[in-house]
Design a protein around this motif. Structure first.
Motif, short mmCIF file in Angstrom:
data_model
loop_
_atom_site.label_atom_id
_atom_site.label_comp_id
_atom_site.label_asym_id
_atom_site.label_seq_id
_atom_site.Cartn_x
_atom_site.Cartn_y
_atom_site.Cartn_z
N THR A 1 -15.38 -38.18 4.00
CA THR A 1 -15.44 -37.12 4.80
C THR A 1 -15.95 -35.82 4.08
O THR A 1 -15.49 -35.57 2.76
CB THR A 1 -14.03 -36.60 5.50
OG1 THR A 1 -13.68 -37.70 6.23
CG2 THR A 1 -14.26 -35.38 6.57
N PHE A 2 -17.07 -35.12 4.49
CA PHE A 2 -17.38 -34.10 3.72
C PHE A 2 -17.63 -32.89 4.37
O PHE A 2 -18.18 -33.05 5.85
CB PHE A 2 -18.60 -34.48 2.91
CG PHE A 2 -20.05 -34.56 3.34
CD1 PHE A 2 -21.08 -33.40 3.49
CD2 PHE A 2 -20.26 -35.43 4.28
CE1 PHE A 2 -22.09 -33.54 4.12
CE2 PHE A 2 -21.65 -35.44 4.96
CZ PHE A 2 -22.55 -34.57 4.95
N TRP A 3 -17.96 -31.69 3.89
CA TRP A 3 -18.12 -30.35 4.84
C TRP A 3 -19.11 -29.46 3.80
O TRP A 3 -18.77 -29.57 2.57
CB TRP A 3 -16.90 -29.93 5.39
CG TRP A 3 -15.88 -29.36 4.25
CD1 TRP A 3 -15.70 -28.22 3.72
CD2 TRP A 3 -14.82 -30.16 3.83
NE1 TRP A 3 -14.64 -28.06 3.13
CE2 TRP A 3 -14.04 -29.33 3.03
CE3 TRP A 3 -14.54 -31.57 3.99
CZ2 TRP A 3 -13.03 -30.08 2.12
CZ3 TRP A 3 -13.45 -32.28 2.93
CH2 TRP A 3 -12.77 -31.27 2.34
N GLN A 4 -19.57 -28.60 4.37
CA GLN A 4 -20.53 -27.51 3.81
C GLN A 4 -19.45 -26.19 3.96
O GLN A 4 -19.53 -25.70 5.03
CB GLN A 4 -21.85 -27.50 4.19
CG GLN A 4 -22.41 -26.41 3.47
CD GLN A 4 -24.11 -26.15 3.91
OE1 GLN A 4 -24.70 -27.26 4.38
NE2 GLN A 4 -24.89 -25.04 3.67
N SER A 5 -19.07 -25.54 2.74
CA SER A 5 -18.18 -24.68 2.74
C SER A 5 -18.84 -23.53 2.66
O SER A 5 -18.24 -22.11 3.10
CB SER A 5 -17.03 -24.90 1.37
OG SER A 5 -17.81 -24.83 0.06
N ASP A 6 -20.15 -23.25 2.31
CA ASP A 6 -20.91 -21.97 2.36
C ASP A 6 -22.20 -22.33 2.30
O ASP A 6 -22.90 -23.45 2.19
CB ASP A 6 -20.32 -21.09 1.20
CG ASP A 6 -20.79 -21.62 -0.29
OD1 ASP A 6 -21.77 -22.33 -0.39
OD2 ASP A 6 -19.93 -21.17 -1.28
N ARG B 1 -17.95 -30.07 0.05
CA ARG B 1 -16.76 -30.60 -0.66
C ARG B 1 -16.68 -32.00 0.00
O ARG B 1 -16.76 -32.32 1.14
CB ARG B 1 -15.67 -29.78 -0.22
CG ARG B 1 -15.40 -28.53 -1.11
CD ARG B 1 -14.01 -27.89 -1.17
NE ARG B 1 -14.05 -26.94 -1.97
CZ ARG B 1 -12.93 -26.36 -2.47
NH1 ARG B 1 -11.80 -26.71 -1.91
NH2 ARG B 1 -12.86 -25.38 -3.35
N PHE B 2 -16.33 -33.04 -0.94
CA PHE B 2 -16.25 -34.61 -0.56
C PHE B 2 -14.95 -34.69 -0.51
O PHE B 2 -14.18 -34.73 -1.76
CB PHE B 2 -17.34 -35.24 -1.36
CG PHE B 2 -18.87 -35.20 -0.90
CD1 PHE B 2 -19.23 -36.22 -0.07
CD2 PHE B 2 -19.38 -34.35 -1.42
CE1 PHE B 2 -20.60 -36.19 0.33
CE2 PHE B 2 -20.83 -33.94 -0.95
CZ PHE B 2 -21.30 -34.90 -0.17
N MET B 3 -14.27 -35.65 0.23
CA MET B 3 -13.08 -36.35 0.27
C MET B 3 -13.12 -37.83 0.12
O MET B 3 -13.74 -38.27 1.08
CB MET B 3 -11.98 -35.83 1.32
CG MET B 3 -10.67 -36.40 1.22
SD MET B 3 -9.53 -36.01 2.55
CE MET B 3 -9.30 -33.98 2.02
#
Length: 202
Positions: free
Chosen positions: A159-164, A170-172
């Motif tokens: 699961t990943f998301w773009q934080s800025d 960030r990758f989990m």
């Protein structure tokens, strides 16, 4: 990759250090420490009510693949009525207690703090590196700050998301698959140079 990481056992995290051309670091990656992580799953028919109640309490839940951050928490939608909740400066036990007090009987909770490794990837060549294996269009017009996805990277579920907008991602990753993910990331970024930190010295 076999030459670059020949000294690293496949079951170990890639040690911190610089990989690729000397003096270049187009990609920076670090293990993010000190986060408590929990999954929050709404009971059948309770997702909308749960989201409204927790949003009113200062914990924003968006029932979509989005990452939303406040001063204390980050919430990531990972499926219908299902979220990851991350908190800095809390233990997993404290996070579960806090979420339980807000959600009551409308959700199930699981502590994930020790089950996953979180890696932040930044740098001018981060997007080009990730495009080699992330099965999501990372062009800014398609995936930007606050977007999230659950997908596969080089046969590893993440699961990943773009934080800025820098961009920073960030990758989990499940801890048992973290060595494989880091091997892929290091090899993919090597042409740009990668500075890896937080994974120990091997």
């Amino acid at each position: 990759m076999s030459d670059l990481l020949a000294h690293v056992p496949h079951t170990r995290l890639v040690p911190e250090g610089s990989y690729g051309p000397e003096g270049k670091a187009g990609v920076r990656a670090r293990q993010v420490l000190g986060l408590a992580v929990a999954t929050l799953t709404a009971r059948k028919g309770k997702a909308a009510d749960l989201a409204r109640r927790l949003c009113a309490a200062g914990l924003p839940l968006v029932d979509a693949p989005k990452a939303v951050s406040t001063m204390a928490f980050t919430t990531i939608g990972t499926g219908p009525g299902r979220w990851l909740i991350l908190a800095e400066g809390m233990t997993g036990t404290a996070l579960l207690a806090h979420l339980g007090s807000l959600a009551g009987a409308d959700a199930t909770l699981t502590d994930q703090s020790d089950a996953n490794l979180i890696v932040e990837v930044t740098g001018p060549d981060a997007r080009a590196t990730l495009a080699k294996g992330v099965a999501v269009d990372l062009h800014p017009s398609a995936f930007g700050a606050g977007d999230a996805a659950t997908t596969v990277v080089s046969h590893v579920g993440v699961t990943f998301w773009q934080s800025d907008a820098a961009p920073a991602y960030r990758f989990m990753v499940a801890r048992s698959f973290a060595p494989a993910f880091l091997r892929w990331l290091t090899a993919s970024a090597a042409e740009f140079g990668i500075a890896l930190s937080g994974t120990g010295r091997g």
